[in-house]
Structures are given as structure tokens and as C-alpha cells.
Write an enzyme that holds these catalytic residues in place. Structure first.
Site, short mmCIF file in Angstrom:
data_model
loop_
_atom_site.label_atom_id
_atom_site.label_comp_id
_atom_site.label_asym_id
_atom_site.label_seq_id
_atom_site.Cartn_x
_atom_site.Cartn_y
_atom_site.Cartn_z
N GLY A 117 -11.50 13.01 18.09
CA GLY A 117 -12.85 13.63 18.51
C GLY A 117 -13.37 13.65 19.90
N SER A 172 -8.72 8.16 20.80
CA SER A 172 -7.98 9.18 21.68
C SER A 172 -8.57 10.26 21.20
CB SER A 172 -6.29 9.05 21.16
OG SER A 172 -6.25 9.47 19.87
N LYS A 173 -7.93 11.40 21.86
CA LYS A 173 -8.43 12.93 21.35
C LYS A 173 -8.50 13.15 20.01
CE LYS A 173 -7.31 15.57 25.53
NZ LYS A 173 -6.21 15.95 25.87
N ARG A 174 -7.61 12.59 19.41
CA ARG A 174 -7.49 12.74 17.73
C ARG A 174 -8.89 12.34 17.23
NH1 ARG A 174 -4.23 8.98 15.38
NH2 ARG A 174 -4.23 8.19 17.51
#
Ligand code: GLU
Length: 464
Positions: free
Chosen positions: A241, A237-239
Site C-alpha cells: 500500500g 514496499s509498494k506492495r
């Protein structure tokens, strides 16, 4: 039979790595079998779907070169068709209207949870007559008995008892059709033979099979791809990167490198790491897709990107590099041929962004020396050496690498010093300390005027 696959993104965000991998596998499977690849935009969630997101998805597909043969088809343009199917199901008694109030459903849910049961609709309205003029939803009458069995092309045989499935809502109270209904109608209408998608949809598959069977429509084959994890073992996920495909373009990755990396996420062919697109099409097979999740590894992607930077046609790399030079406010037309710069520098960079950064000095004077390099190379003793080599370079008839090399060697010989004594300060003076190829080539590319100017600046800097 012509193989027909589809990519069916919901336009609620950008095209992310997982979506691109699904699209790639569907595309490869169609290409391998001379079939068709369809793009369908699942935009029925009117609140979350946006035009920008549709554009971002189309842009990502285009950048990756995943050309679709049909579509994009928009689900929001097909509401009449979905309603026609829902009405047919109602007429045949395969679906029914339900007006259970929210409070009743919530209470039911709480009771089931308290008994540690999976929350599911209890079929309260199955045999009731609900006034079509009053607010209601439409539910599919799921078979109460039997088991849904299907052969997943990745996971093998999957069995789900109908006792575990409930009567799915297929039309909301606002009249809009729901995901499982639209997917089923579309897959059937579009003649999809193979549904290749992420395994987050695996729970929907038995419901979709029941719907298809109730409608008397053919059931496609299914292949559920394992999820992609971030380096900490949780779903990517966006977490973790960048996960947007277009972010990879901005970060200086080549589309062929990303595709090559993506194909290896969940699929392998022996130990082979590098696959041209033609090889992927030839070798790819769903039966070789792993069942277990794969982990996204940016280092590996960088390694593959560097492979393509080094081996692709330099003209193509130069074309892709140009916008990154532009980002540094460099116009490659005002300096050495960018193709030659690519050939000289590409082994020293892993991305186009890095390649642009380490190549800026060919086109403009740098603002400051790399501190470490300058400390080491630009000492007072270097002044005399720099002056001597400057004199010879200034006098050269032709500014090309052989003559430049001869001039440096003549200086070294005349001063009776080692090559590095002249070479090191000269390199730092001209490049500022950026990674660079052979000195004679570096100087040739930088040009005479800039070389002499920078030597003067270095001498002035030493005198400081
Ligand atoms: N629209 C769904 C998604 O973006 C995919 C549906 C499907 O492949 O069946 O997750």
C-alpha cells in the site's frame, strides 16, 4: 564537538516511509544535541535520478517539518571534488586503474560461484600499468590484511575481515564516481559526525571506513537502523500500500501523527505511544533503537492520527481539512464555521479524508440517504412527527442550539412520544445518516433553511 548528521536520499522515487524514518532519527539526534542536520541529494545515478523526485523529497521533508540547517547539496555539482580525491588516491598508489574486460570479470565470477565463493575482484590489475588514455575504471586498493572494526551505535561491535572485501570501483569507465566514494568524500567534507542510515547500507560501512582511513580522514560514528517490514514480514514496499510520505498527506494524515508513528518504528521509551515533537527531541536516543526489524501497522497509524485529530488545536485541524473539503468540491466559506464543524465531528473520524466526508452534509444537501438509516427511521409514521417538529423549528426566533432543543422537546411532549421517535427521523432527514453530534448542535450548524428544506425532502421521500 558539534554533532552533524545528514539525510542523503537518492532521488530515484518519492520520499518513502523508510527514508522519512531515517531522516527523522537523524534530525532528532541533531536537534537533541544542538547540532546540525544536513540534506544531501545523492543524484549521481544520472539515469534514475529525476527532478520530480528531488521535488517530491523536498516536499515530503517540508510537510513533515524536518527542517535542514544546511543543503540541499547535490552530488552532481561536486564531480570535480570527487575526481580530485580519486586522482590523489591514484597518485599515492592507494587506487589503481583496471582495464579488465567484461568477459574476464564474468568468467571470474562464474568460477567463484561454481566454487561457492563470494564473487569478488581478484586484484588482477593491482600491479599492472594501465594506459590512462584507454578505457578503464579506477579501483580502491583495499587493505589485504586485518579486520575493520567499528562500534555501531545500534548494533554494537561489528567486525569485517578485509579478506572479505575486494577492490571497489571508485570511478566508472565513463569517468563518473561511484556511491561509496562520493559518500565518503561528502561525509568528510561536510563534517558529518554521525551517519544514521538504513541497515541495507551496513555492508558498505567497512569499505567506507577503509576509504576514509586511506585518505587520512576522520571516521564518523555509525548507526544502522533496522528495516521496516510490511504486515507479511517482507521489507515494506509498494506492495503493502502507500509508502510515499506525500500519499499519507493526501490520505488525510497529520504530519505530527506520521512523525509520532515513525519514531516508534524501531525506537521506544517505556510504553509511551504519544510523543510531542518536543518530547521526541528530549527523549530520543540512539542507544534505545532496537536491533530487530519493526513492522508497519496502518491500524496503529490510524489510531495515532485520530489521537492528534482529537487533541490538536481545532483551528489547525480546520486549516488542514480545508483542501480535503475542496477535494469534495466544498468551499468551507459557504456554510458553518469549519472550526466548529471540526470540534463537532472530529471524534468520529480517523483521517482528514474521513472527517471531510462525514462533514460534507453541513455544507450541501446529500444526494441520497444512507439506505439502512432511512429504512429504519423514515417510515410512514414519521411523517406526522417530522411535520410537527418542522412547524416548531420554522417558528423559532433564534436559530441556536438551546432553542432548537426546546422545540424538539416540546414536539415530543405534545405528541406524547419518546425523544427518539422524533429525534431519529429528524437526524436522518438532516444528515442523510452521516455520523453527527448532538441533534441540536447538528441542526444549528446545518442552518435553518437547509434543515427545513431537508425535512421536506424526507417527507417527500417517504411519500415516495
Ligand atoms: N543515498 C543512499 C540511499 O538513498 C543513502 C546513503 C547513505 O546514507 O549513506 O539509500
Amino acid at each position: 564537538m558539534t554533532i552533524r548528521t545528514r539525510c542523503a536520499p537518492s532521488p530515484t522515487g518519492y520520499l518513502h516511509v523508510g527514508g522519512a524514518r531515517t531522516a527523522l532519527f537523524s534530525w532528532l539526534f541533531a536537534r537533541k544535541h544542538g547540532g546540525k542536520f544536513i540534506l544531501r541529494i545523492e543524484d549521481t545515478d544520472l539515469e534514475r535520478s529525476t527532478r520530480e523526485s528531488v521535488n517530491a523529497i523536498l516536499e515530503g521533508m517540508t510537510w513533515l517539518g524536518l527542517e535542514y540547517d544546511e543543503g540541499p547539496f547535490y552530488q552532481t555539482h561536486r564531480f570535480d571534488r570527487y575526481n580530485e580525491v580519486i586522482d590523489q588516491l591514484l597518485e599515492k598508489g592507494l587506487a589503481y586503474r583496471c582495464d579488465c574486460p567484461k568477459e574476464r570479470l564474468e568468467k571470474l565470477r562464474e568460477e567463484q560461484m561454481a566454487k561457492k565463493l563470494k564473487p569478488r575482484y581478484d586484484g588482477h590489475c593491482r600491479c599492472r600499468e594501465v594506459d590512462p588514455e584507454k578505457p578503464h575504471v579506477v579501483r580502491f586498493r583495499n587493505p589485504e590484511e586485518g579486520t575493520v572494526v567499528f562500534q555501531d551505535l545500534v548494533r554494537g561491535t561489528i567486525r569485517v575481515s578485509n579478506a572479505e572485501l575486494d577492490d571497489l570501483i571508485i570511478r566508472r569507465s565513463d569517468g563518473s564516481p561511484t556511491y561509496n566514494l562520493t559518500v565518503v568524500v561528502d561525509d568528510a567534507d561536510m563534517g558529518v559526525t554521525h551517519v544514521i542510515r538504513g541497515d541495507d547500507h551496513i555492508n558498505n560501512t567497512p569499505r567506507q571506513i577503509n576509504l576514509l582511513q586511506a585518505m587520512g580522514l576522520p571516521v564518523p560514528q555509525y548507526a544502522h537502523l533496522p528495516m521496516i517490514l510490511g504486515d507479511d514480514g517482507t521489507r515494506l514496499s509498494k506492495r503493502h500500500g502507500a509508502v510515499s510520505v506525500m500519499q499519507y498527506m493526501h490520505d488525510g494524515f497529520l504530519p505530527e501523527a506520521l512523525l509520532n508513528y515513525l519514531v516508534r518504528l524501531g525506537w521506544s521509551h517505556g510504553d509511551q505511544e504519544i510523543f510531542s515533537l518536543d518530547e521526541m527531541v528530549e527523549l530520543f536516543d540512539l542507544s534505545e533503537v532496537n536491533r530487530s526489524p519493526s513492522t508497519f501497522n496502518r491500524e496503529k497509524l490510524l489510531w495515532i492520527n485520530q489521537h492528534y485529530l482529537i487533541h490538536d488545536d481545532p483551528k489547525r485541524i480546520a486549516r488542514l481539512l480545508s483542501p480535503h473539503m475542496g477535494d469534495l468540491e466544498i468551499d468551507p466559506a459557504e456554510g458553518p464555521d469549519l472550526v466548529r464543524v471540526v470540534e463537532a465531528q472530529r471524534e468520529r473520524a480517523r483521517t482528514l479524508v474521513e472527517l471531510a466526508e462525514i462533514s460534507a452534509f453541513y455544507y450541501r444537501d446529500f444526494e441520497a440517504f444512507d439506505e439502512k438509516a432511512a429504512k429504519k427511521a423514515l417510515r410512514p409514521a414519521a411523517v406526522e412527527l417530522l411535520q410537527a417538529v418542522r412547524e416548531r423549528l420554522a417558528a423559532l426566533e433564534n436559530w441556536e442550539r438551546e432553542e432548537i432543543r426546546a422545540a424538539i422537546e416540546a414536539t415530543v411532549k405534545a405528541l406524547e412520544v419518546g425523544f427518539g421517535k422524533v429525534g431519529m427521523p429528524l437526524r436522518v432527514a438532516v444528515t442523510g445518516g452521516a455520523p453527527s453530534p448532538d441533534l441540536d448542535l447538528t441542526l444549528e450548524l446545518v442552518g435553518r433553511e437547509a434543515t427545513l428544506r431537508r425535512i421536506d425532502k424526507a417527507i417527500a421521500w417517504i411519500h415516495g
